[in-house]
Scaffold this motif. Sequence first.
Motif, PDB file in Angstrom:
ATOM      1  N   GLU A 291       0.825  -1.211   0.000  1.00 25.64           N
ATOM      2  CA  GLU A 291       0.000   0.000   0.000  1.00 25.64           C
ATOM      3  C   GLU A 291       0.861   1.264   0.000  1.00 25.64           C
ATOM      4  OE1 GLU A 291      -2.475  -0.492   3.389  1.00 25.64           O
ATOM      5  OE2 GLU A 291      -3.684  -2.095   2.482  1.00 25.64           O
ATOM      6  N   ARG A 292       1.959   1.242   0.739  1.00 24.31           N
ATOM      7  CA  ARG A 292       2.865   2.385   0.773  1.00 24.31           C
ATOM      8  C   ARG A 292       3.426   2.674  -0.616  1.00 24.31           C
ATOM      9  NH1 ARG A 292       8.233   2.676   0.863  1.00 24.31           N
ATOM     10  NH2 ARG A 292       8.423   0.410   1.103  1.00 24.31           N
ATOM     11  N   LEU A 293       3.833   1.622  -1.312  1.00 21.10           N
ATOM     12  CA  LEU A 293       4.403   1.789  -2.642  1.00 21.10           C
ATOM     13  C   LEU A 293       3.340   2.180  -3.669  1.00 21.10           C
ATOM     14  CD1 LEU A 293       6.766  -1.318  -2.578  1.00 21.10           C
ATOM     15  CD2 LEU A 293       7.500   1.066  -2.611  1.00 21.10           C
ATOM     16  N   ALA A 294       2.151   1.583  -3.538  1.00 23.13           N
ATOM     17  CA  ALA A 294       1.080   1.891  -4.494  1.00 23.13           C
ATOM     18  C   ALA A 294       0.675   3.362  -4.417  1.00 23.13           C
ATOM     19  CB  ALA A 294      -0.121   0.985  -4.233  1.00 23.13           C
ATOM     20  N   LYS A 295       0.708   3.927  -3.224  1.00 24.27           N
ATOM     21  CA  LYS A 295       0.350   5.350  -3.067  1.00 24.27           C
ATOM     22  C   LYS A 295       1.339   6.259  -3.781  1.00 24.27           C
ATOM     23  CE  LYS A 295      -2.181   5.033   1.304  1.00 24.27           C
ATOM     24  NZ  LYS A 295      -2.163   5.379   2.755  1.00 24.27           N
ATOM     25  N   MET A 296       2.600   5.840  -3.855  1.00 23.61           N
ATOM     26  CA  MET A 296       3.601   6.646  -4.554  1.00 23.61           C
ATOM     27  C   MET A 296       3.243   6.834  -6.019  1.00 23.61           C
ATOM     28  SD  MET A 296       7.298   5.291  -3.242  1.00 23.61           S
ATOM     29  CE  MET A 296       7.694   5.182  -1.486  1.00 23.61           C
ATOM     30  N   LEU A 297       2.640   5.817  -6.612  1.00 20.91           N
ATOM     31  CA  LEU A 297       2.390   5.837  -8.048  1.00 20.91           C
ATOM     32  C   LEU A 297       1.232   6.742  -8.436  1.00 20.91           C
ATOM     33  CD1 LEU A 297       2.764   2.009  -8.776  1.00 20.91           C
ATOM     34  CD2 LEU A 297       4.503   3.791  -8.891  1.00 20.91           C
ATOM     35  N   SER A 327       8.094  15.113  -3.386  1.00 20.39           N
ATOM     36  CA  SER A 327       7.050  14.138  -3.720  1.00 20.39           C
ATOM     37  C   SER A 327       7.216  12.863  -2.902  1.00 20.39           C
ATOM     38  CB  SER A 327       7.094  13.806  -5.214  1.00 20.39           C
ATOM     39  OG  SER A 327       8.291  13.099  -5.516  1.00 20.39           O
ATOM     40  N   ALA A 328       6.186  12.018  -2.934  1.00 21.23           N
ATOM     41  CA  ALA A 328       6.194  10.788  -2.131  1.00 21.23           C
ATOM     42  C   ALA A 328       7.348   9.868  -2.511  1.00 21.23           C
ATOM     43  CB  ALA A 328       4.862  10.066  -2.300  1.00 21.23           C
ATOM     44  N   SER A 329       7.662   9.784  -3.806  1.00 25.07           N
ATOM     45  CA  SER A 329       8.709   8.871  -4.245  1.00 25.07           C
ATOM     46  C   SER A 329      10.111   9.378  -3.929  1.00 25.07           C
ATOM     47  CB  SER A 329       8.592   8.620  -5.751  1.00 25.07           C
ATOM     48  OG  SER A 329       8.850   9.809  -6.477  1.00 25.07           O
ATOM     49  N   MET A 330      10.236  10.682  -3.615  1.00 26.18           N
ATOM     50  CA  MET A 330      11.551  11.256  -3.334  1.00 26.18           C
ATOM     51  C   MET A 330      11.723  11.668  -1.877  1.00 26.18           C
ATOM     52  SD  MET A 330      13.314  11.027  -6.071  1.00 26.18           S
ATOM     53  CE  MET A 330      14.705  12.071  -5.656  1.00 26.18           C
ATOM     54  N   LYS A 331      10.656  11.570  -1.113  1.00 27.34           N
ATOM     55  CA  LYS A 331      10.720  12.013   0.282  1.00 27.34           C
ATOM     56  C   LYS A 331      11.540  11.061   1.139  1.00 27.34           C
ATOM     57  CE  LYS A 331       7.782  13.486   4.119  1.00 27.34           C
ATOM     58  NZ  LYS A 331       6.384  13.633   4.607  1.00 27.34           N
ATOM     59  N   ASP A 332      11.297   9.751   0.966  1.00 23.83           N
ATOM     60  CA  ASP A 332      11.977   8.743   1.771  1.00 23.83           C
ATOM     61  C   ASP A 332      12.514   7.644   0.861  1.00 23.83           C
ATOM     62  OD1 ASP A 332      11.377   9.789   4.441  1.00 23.83           O
ATOM     63  OD2 ASP A 332       9.298   9.274   3.968  1.00 23.83           O
ATOM     64  N   GLU A 333      13.271   6.733   1.462  1.00 19.60           N
ATOM     65  CA  GLU A 333      13.766   5.575   0.727  1.00 19.60           C
ATOM     66  C   GLU A 333      12.581   4.790   0.159  1.00 19.60           C
ATOM     67  OE1 GLU A 333      16.768   1.765   1.497  1.00 19.60           O
ATOM     68  OE2 GLU A 333      15.957   2.899   3.194  1.00 19.60           O
ATOM     69  N   ILE A 334      12.659   4.367  -1.099  1.00 14.31           N
ATOM     70  CA  ILE A 334      11.524   3.710  -1.759  1.00 14.31           C
ATOM     71  C   ILE A 334      11.381   2.268  -1.320  1.00 14.31           C
ATOM     72  CG2 ILE A 334      10.631   2.925  -3.992  1.00 14.31           C
ATOM     73  CD1 ILE A 334      11.786   5.508  -5.193  1.00 14.31           C
ATOM     74  N   PHE A 335      12.439   1.496  -1.398  1.00 11.72           N
ATOM     75  CA  PHE A 335      12.433   0.088  -1.001  1.00 11.72           C
ATOM     76  C   PHE A 335      11.378  -0.713  -1.772  1.00 11.72           C
ATOM     77  CE2 PHE A 335      13.712  -3.067   2.268  1.00 11.72           C
ATOM     78  CZ  PHE A 335      15.048  -2.713   2.334  1.00 11.72           C
ATOM     79  N   GLY A 336      11.442  -0.587  -3.077  1.00  6.15           N
ATOM     80  CA  GLY A 336      10.530  -1.298  -3.957  1.00  6.15           C
ATOM     81  C   GLY A 336      10.949  -1.096  -5.398  1.00  6.15           C
TER      82      GLY A 336
END
Length: 458
Positions: A291-297, A327-336
């Motif tokens: 869910e965390r990764l899906a929100k990034m997209l 942005s969400a994808s650049m704020k923290d480590e992605i790990f995905g």
Amino acid sequence: MDHSKILTQQKNYIASKESNSIQDRIELLKKLKSYIEAHEKEILDALYADFKKSHFEGYATELLVTYKEINLFIKKLKKWSKPKKVTPTLFNFPSSDYIYHQAWGQVLVIAPWNYPFQLAINPVLAAIACGNSVILKPSELTPHTAKILEQVVHAVFPKEIAYVIQGGVDTSTYLLEQKWDYIFFTGSVPVGKIVAKAAAEHLTPTTLELGGKNPCIVDETADIEIAAKRIVWGKLINAGQTCIAPDYILVQKKVKEKLVKLLIQEIEASYTKHVDQSPDYPRIVNEKNFERLAKMLSAEQLLYGGDINERDLYISPTLIDEPKLESASMKDEIFGPILPILSYTDFDEAEQIIHHYPHPLSLFIFSENTSRAKQWMKQFKFGGGIINDTIVHFVNDRLPFGGVGNSGVGQYHGKHSFETFTRKKPVLHRKTWIDLPFRYPPYENKLALLKRVKGWLT
């Protein structure tokens, strides 16, 4: 069994001076290797059950790394453990000076979920080889691998030497409330801060293997085909759930379009256009991370990918175009398996982006301009760096592995693990056949002589 009883048994064992000899520890390492070899399929099946990780990837990234570490300790432990003689100072003449390596004592290892076997067993075997006792807390997010870890450790080691305690946050909290001689933690930055705070209560030394936003720079001189192949491999192994994987690409504007095209080609060459059907592409570890990764997209401009399947915990390899740094994808480590691509025009612009974040665990640069690449390596602070490849520095045990600042504290692998799990203890043996009176009071009329000989003494 009551956890407190196990902790007490280990403390008593360490204090009893009954610790295994070096040869006994080597025999335990040989037993560990044999047991792992005999249960390879069970371990690989557990990794597949937790991630859908292929047996090839499981063997290459988990078992092979573990065998390498075991073999090295078996071969080198006696040599590493010998006291090292150092040059004495003239001030202490005559004397013999040594450095001894002494085990810390009782060690807590808290392991992560992303490489749940080797990132658990490798610090455990190193700590035991050095003469410590160990409590291992595996990740509850990979229950199949945690179960096999418990089976391995309890089959090979007496419980006063090593023991596995399973559980979630409550268990970790309980363990961190205890007094340890050393704590080894691998995981996220937020949890690493919790571990550091708990360790500080008892002034316990720690190794914290954390993470960060790892930049991957591609300049205009790079071999773009090789860069694309090696970036895709390093990013998508374990579906991007790797602390040292490229977290974002910084590409020179002149070659961005070519790089994107070749990245897409390489993804499809590796996993086909139907990545979800590839037997070589793992899944996200659990629903929370999915869910965390899906929100990034949802809020990003995609260049490629973006397919998701919650039921299968599948997220396709995805390229994001020029995201904002907030942005969400650049704020923290992605790990995905999500890879933002940002372009730059000159060094100053790239430097500004890299310095926007804390010091990363890794930094990669693809360039055929060797002097420039080396200059970039000198310019930035990071845990480990590579020119013209990704993540492979991890496999060289002669290189220390660890972060800097926010990405970690301490280093390990190979001899660096031996130095982590032992304390250097200085010992000076002073001879008695002569005892010069110069150092003893009264000091009257001695200062002038001391100043004259200071060059010999310093």
